[in-house]
Design a protein around this motif. Structure first.
Motif, PDB file in Angstrom:
ATOM      1  N   LEU A 128       0.828  -1.208   0.000  1.00 40.76           N
ATOM      2  CA  LEU A 128       0.000   0.000   0.000  1.00 40.76           C
ATOM      3  C   LEU A 128       0.858   1.253   0.000  1.00 40.76           C
ATOM      4  N   ASP A 129       1.912   1.287   0.805  1.00 41.84           N
ATOM      5  CA  ASP A 129       2.800   2.458   0.841  1.00 41.84           C
ATOM      6  C   ASP A 129       3.409   2.715  -0.535  1.00 41.84           C
ATOM      7  N   ARG A 130       3.813   1.637  -1.202  1.00 48.82           N
ATOM      8  CA  ARG A 130       4.410   1.783  -2.535  1.00 48.82           C
ATOM      9  C   ARG A 130       3.385   2.317  -3.527  1.00 48.82           C
ATOM     10  N   ALA A 131       2.156   1.802  -3.458  1.00 48.19           N
ATOM     11  CA  ALA A 131       1.108   2.253  -4.373  1.00 48.19           C
ATOM     12  C   ALA A 131       0.733   3.707  -4.110  1.00 48.19           C
ATOM     13  N   LEU A 132       0.657   4.087  -2.843  1.00 46.55           N
ATOM     14  CA  LEU A 132       0.347   5.480  -2.503  1.00 46.55           C
ATOM     15  C   LEU A 132       1.404   6.427  -3.043  1.00 46.55           C
ATOM     16  N   ALA A 133       2.667   6.063  -2.845  1.00 43.23           N
ATOM     17  CA  ALA A 133       3.749   6.914  -3.320  1.00 43.23           C
ATOM     18  C   ALA A 133       3.721   7.035  -4.844  1.00 43.23           C
ATOM     19  N   GLN A 134       3.439   5.925  -5.514  1.00 40.28           N
ATOM     20  CA  GLN A 134       3.386   5.944  -6.973  1.00 40.28           C
ATOM     21  C   GLN A 134       2.226   6.805  -7.475  1.00 40.28           C
ATOM     22  N   ALA A 135       1.150   6.843  -6.705  1.00 40.44           N
ATOM     23  CA  ALA A 135      -0.016   7.650  -7.085  1.00 40.44           C
ATOM     24  C   ALA A 135       0.160   9.123  -6.737  1.00 40.44           C
ATOM     25  N   GLY A 136       1.168   9.443  -5.924  1.00 41.19           N
ATOM     26  CA  GLY A 136       1.405  10.833  -5.561  1.00 41.19           C
ATOM     27  C   GLY A 136       0.854  11.213  -4.204  1.00 41.19           C
ATOM     28  N   ASP A 196       1.480  10.911  -0.034  1.00 38.66           N
ATOM     29  CA  ASP A 196       2.493  10.642   0.985  1.00 38.66           C
ATOM     30  C   ASP A 196       1.862   9.867   2.137  1.00 38.66           C
ATOM     31  N   PRO A 197       2.223   8.583   2.318  1.00 37.64           N
ATOM     32  CA  PRO A 197       1.613   7.785   3.398  1.00 37.64           C
ATOM     33  C   PRO A 197       1.798   8.397   4.779  1.00 37.64           C
ATOM     34  N   ALA A 198       2.910   9.093   4.990  1.00 36.98           N
ATOM     35  CA  ALA A 198       3.202   9.653   6.312  1.00 36.98           C
ATOM     36  C   ALA A 198       2.242  10.768   6.694  1.00 36.98           C
ATOM     37  N   GLN A 199       1.561  11.355   5.723  1.00 37.77           N
ATOM     38  CA  GLN A 199       0.654  12.450   6.009  1.00 37.77           C
ATOM     39  C   GLN A 199      -0.810  12.018   6.042  1.00 37.77           C
ATOM     40  N   ALA A 200      -1.042  10.728   5.965  1.00 37.66           N
ATOM     41  CA  ALA A 200      -2.404  10.197   6.015  1.00 37.66           C
ATOM     42  C   ALA A 200      -2.659   9.532   7.367  1.00 37.66           C
TER      43      ALA A 200
END
Length: 219
Positions: A82-90, A92-96
């Protein structure tokens, strides 16, 4: 009063939810939740984590084996994907803010001492956890909710929810008395189980890009 056990047939976390407190107070109260039988076999309550308020909230199904052991959501293989997919989509997992509809790990064992096998929570168990999710929503005040999978969707939108009918679209619904915007997609664990994992992963990223368009990238 928070902490008063619910009747065995009540299946609700409501008596345990700390009213008017912070996320830290909620997390502490959730550690003692006995609102349904799932707490009996789980190692610990796995509460949400992340900033509050937050523009984006991710809601999954329930903790897995690693989450149950570590006490944090999405730290196992599905979380890494999920973290990788979020980053690829633009995004930032750390801000969610990241949480689950159900706060205890439900599992079965094929044989004694064998590894714990994930078992999907029932709608009754997800509904029992609803007061925790409602309290998180009230404090996080997200601009957008990404709904990860069928269990999260049913917990938020009712038993008629079907993830494949609405995935990758922006929904506007009233959730626990608040108008919310939601983008449903599959749970990352479904990607890991897919026969064509690459295609399933690309579908997840495409859905998350819809969330980017609706929200704007987190910076």
């Amino acid at each position: 009063m928070a902490g008063t056990p619910a009747p065995e047939d009540a299946y609700t976390a409501e008596p345990f939810v700390a009213q008017g407190g912070s996320l830290a107070a909620l997390r502490e109260a959730a550690a003692g939740c006995r609102g349904c039988p799932l707490h009996r076999a789980a190692t610990q309550t796995v509460f949400g984590t992340g900033p509050a308020p937050a523009r984006l909230m991710l809601v999954g199904e329930q903790p897995g084996d690693q989450e149950d052991r570590q006490g944090k959501p999405f730290v196992g293989p599905a979380g890494k994907l999920l973290d990788r997919a979020l980053a690829q989509a633009g995004l930032d997992p750390a801000q969610a803010y990241v949480t689950n509809a159900v706060k205890h790990f439900k599992f079965t064992r094929a044989e004694p001492r064998k590894r714990r096998i994930h078992k999907a929570p029932s709608l009754r168990e997800a509904t029992a956890c609803g007061p925790w999710l409602a309290a998180e929503l009230a404090l996080v005040e997200p601009e957008l909710i990404v709904v990860l999978g069928a269990t999260a969707g049913k917990a938020l939108l009712g038993s008629s929810f079907r993830v494949n009918q609405v995935r990758g679209t922006v929904l506007e619904e009233e959730i626990h008395g608040r108008p919310e915007r939601l983008v449903p997609t599959v749970h990352p664990s479904a990607v890991l189980r897919a026969d064509d994992r690459e295609q399933a992963y690309e579908g997840l990223v495409a859905d998350l890009k819809v969330a980017v368009s609706a929200l704007g990238p987190l910076k």
